[in-house]
Scaffold this motif. Structure first.
Motif, short mmCIF file in Angstrom:
data_model
loop_
_atom_site.label_atom_id
_atom_site.label_comp_id
_atom_site.label_asym_id
_atom_site.label_seq_id
_atom_site.Cartn_x
_atom_site.Cartn_y
_atom_site.Cartn_z
N UNK A 253 0.63 5.60 -9.14
CA UNK A 253 1.90 5.06 -8.67
C UNK A 253 1.76 4.31 -7.36
N UNK A 254 0.74 4.61 -6.60
CA UNK A 254 0.44 3.87 -5.38
C UNK A 254 -0.45 2.68 -5.66
N UNK A 255 -1.42 2.85 -6.56
CA UNK A 255 -2.40 1.81 -6.80
C UNK A 255 -1.85 0.62 -7.59
N UNK A 256 -0.91 0.85 -8.51
CA UNK A 256 -0.37 -0.26 -9.30
C UNK A 256 0.36 -1.27 -8.41
N UNK A 257 1.31 -0.85 -7.56
CA UNK A 257 1.93 -1.87 -6.68
C UNK A 257 0.95 -2.51 -5.72
N UNK A 258 -0.03 -1.74 -5.24
CA UNK A 258 -1.05 -2.34 -4.37
C UNK A 258 -1.81 -3.44 -5.09
N UNK A 259 -2.17 -3.20 -6.35
CA UNK A 259 -2.89 -4.20 -7.12
C UNK A 259 -2.03 -5.44 -7.36
N UNK A 260 -0.77 -5.24 -7.70
CA UNK A 260 0.13 -6.37 -7.97
C UNK A 260 0.32 -7.22 -6.72
N UNK A 261 0.40 -6.58 -5.57
CA UNK A 261 0.53 -7.33 -4.31
C UNK A 261 -0.78 -8.03 -3.97
N UNK A 262 -1.90 -7.34 -4.15
CA UNK A 262 -3.21 -7.90 -3.81
C UNK A 262 -3.51 -9.17 -4.59
N UNK A 263 -3.20 -9.16 -5.88
CA UNK A 263 -3.54 -10.31 -6.72
C UNK A 263 -2.49 -11.40 -6.70
N UNK A 264 -1.35 -11.14 -6.05
CA UNK A 264 -0.30 -12.15 -5.94
C UNK A 264 0.67 -12.18 -7.10
N UNK A 265 0.57 -11.21 -8.01
CA UNK A 265 1.54 -11.14 -9.10
C UNK A 265 2.94 -10.86 -8.56
N UNK A 266 3.01 -10.05 -7.52
CA UNK A 266 4.29 -9.69 -6.92
C UNK A 266 4.21 -9.84 -5.41
N UNK A 267 5.37 -9.96 -4.80
CA UNK A 267 5.51 -9.90 -3.34
C UNK A 267 6.37 -8.70 -3.01
N UNK A 268 6.49 -8.39 -1.73
CA UNK A 268 7.33 -7.25 -1.34
C UNK A 268 8.77 -7.42 -1.80
N UNK A 269 9.22 -8.67 -1.94
CA UNK A 269 10.59 -8.92 -2.37
C UNK A 269 10.86 -8.43 -3.79
N UNK A 270 9.80 -8.29 -4.58
CA UNK A 270 9.99 -7.82 -5.95
C UNK A 270 10.34 -6.33 -6.02
N UNK A 271 9.98 -5.59 -4.98
CA UNK A 271 10.15 -4.13 -5.02
C UNK A 271 11.44 -3.71 -4.32
N UNK A 272 12.10 -2.73 -4.92
CA UNK A 272 13.25 -2.11 -4.27
C UNK A 272 13.06 -0.60 -4.25
#
Length: 300
Positions: free
Chosen positions: A25-44
Motif C-alpha cells: 500500500x506504500x510502494x504502489x503510490x510511490x511507484x506511480x509517483x516515481x514513474x510519472x503515472x500520477x502526481x500528488x494531485x491524483x491522490x486524496x
C-alpha cells in the motif's frame, strides 16, 4: 483527473513474519509517483466515514464489537489480522475511501482506492483479512443517495467474494459476479448471482476468453448504471495463496478489458485493489500499478 484514495493509515505495521503484504500500500503510490503515472494531485486522503453508511450494510452489534475489541477469539481468528483499535480505524477509513472514490467516479468515469476489495466481510462477521465490505458499503451509499439504481459488482480476485454474495443475496438491485479459483479459499463458498469457478492453473488464454464472453452479456442483461471492480492480482501464477496460472501481461489485459468496456459504455466504475500475495513484492507492485496506468491511459 484520476482520483485515488490513499491514507498513511493504510500502511499499518504488522508483527514481523505476518503473511499479509501491508507494504504494497506504500510502494504502489510511490511507484506511480516515481514513474510519472500520477502526481500528488491524483491522490486524496479519505476521512473517517459516517458510521450510518457502514451500518447500512453491517450489523450494529458486529460494528460495536469491532470498535470495543470484544470479538470472541474465534471471531477474531477468522479475520486473520492482529486486531487493534488502530486496525479498526484503518478499516473505517478504507471504506470511506471507496465511498469517496465512487463519488469521484460519477464525475470522472473512474476512480480508485489503493486499498479495499474487502469482499470476505459479511453483514455480521469478518474473515480473510476483511472486516468491512468497502464496495458493498459504497454501493449502498450510492443507492441511499439516489446516485445509482442498478449496480454490478465485478469481482476478479482469485478468491470468491463470499461476503459480498451474502450481503446482496436477496437484493436484485445489486448483481454480484465472481470469477475465481474453484479450489481457493473460501472452501465453503456462498452463492453469488453469477459464480464462475476456474480450475487450478487456468492461464491467460482461457481466463480472458471466459471474461470477454461473460462481461458484455452481463452488462447487456443487467444494464447497470454503476460498476464496482475488484482488481485482485492474486490470479498470477506467482501468487502464494492463489491457484491460477495467469501472467502479468494477462492480468494487465484483464484490467484493460474491464476498464475499456466501462469507458466505452460510459458506465462509471470504482476500482478497489484486492489481493496480491506473490513471493516477490515487485511482482505485486507492478501488477497493481498496471491497473492505475491503464486507468490513466484509457480515461485521461
Amino acid at each position: 483527473m484520476l482520483k485515488i484514495a490513499f491514507h498513511p493509515i493504510y500502511v499499518l505495521p504488522l508483527p514481523k513474519g505476518h503473511r499479509f503484504p501491508m507494504e504494497k500500500y506504500e510502494l504502489v503510490p510511490q511507484q506511480l509517483l516515481h514513474e510519472g503515472t500520477c502526481s500528488q494531485d491524483n491522490f486524496f486522503e479519505p476521512d473517517y466515514p459516517d458510521e450510518a453508511d457502514v451500518l447500512a450494510v453491517h450489523d450494529q452489534s458486529y460494528v460495536e464489537a469491532l470498535k470495543d475489541q470484544t470479538l470472541s477469539y474465534r471471531e477474531a481468528r477468522k479475520i486473520g489480522l492482529p486486531l487493534s483499535e488502530r486496525l479498526v480505524e484503518r478499516e473505517f477509513i478504507i471504506t470511506s475511501g471507496t465511498i469517496k472514490a465512487a463519488e469521484y467516479a460519477l464525475k470522472n468515469g473512474v476512480a480508485m482506492n489503493i486499498a479495499g476489495g474487502t469482499h470476505h466481510a459479511y453483514t455480521n462477521q469478518g474473515e480473510g483479512f476483511c472486516m468491512f465490505n468497502d464496495q458493498a458499503v459504497a454501493a449502498r451509499w450510492l443507492q441511499r443517495n439516489n446516485l445509482a439504481k442498478k449496480i454490478l459488482i465485478v469481482d476478479l480476485d482469485v478468491h470468491q467474494g463470499n461476503g459480498t454474495a451474502e450481503i446482496f443475496q436477496n437484493d436484485p438491485s445489486v448483481f454480484t459476479f465472481s470469477m475465481h479459483g474453484k479450489n481457493n479459499y473460501p472452501f465453503k463458498k456462498e452463492k453469488s448471482d453469477l459464480d464462475i469457478e476456474l480450475e487450478n492453473g487456468t492461464g491467460d488464454e482461457e481466463y480472458l476468453k471466459i471474461l470477454k464472453k461473460t462481461l458484455p452479456r452481463l452488462i447487456e442483461e443487467q444494464r447497470p448504471d454503476f460498476i464496482f471492480y475488484l482488481s485482485g492480482v492474486d490470479i498470477l501464477a506467482t501468487d502464494k495463496l492463489g491457484k491460477l496460472g495467469c501472467t502479468e501481461a494477462g492480468c494487465k489485459e484483464r484490467d484493460r478489458y474491464v476498464l475499456q468496456t466501462c469507458h466505452d459504455l460510459k458506465i462509471p466504475v470504482e476500482v478497489s485493489m484486492g489481493g496480491g500475495y506473490s513471493a516477490h513484492i515487485r511482482n505485486i507492485v507492478d501488477a497493481h500499478a498496471n491497473t492505475f496506468r491503464l486507468a490513466q491511459e484509457i480515461y485521461f
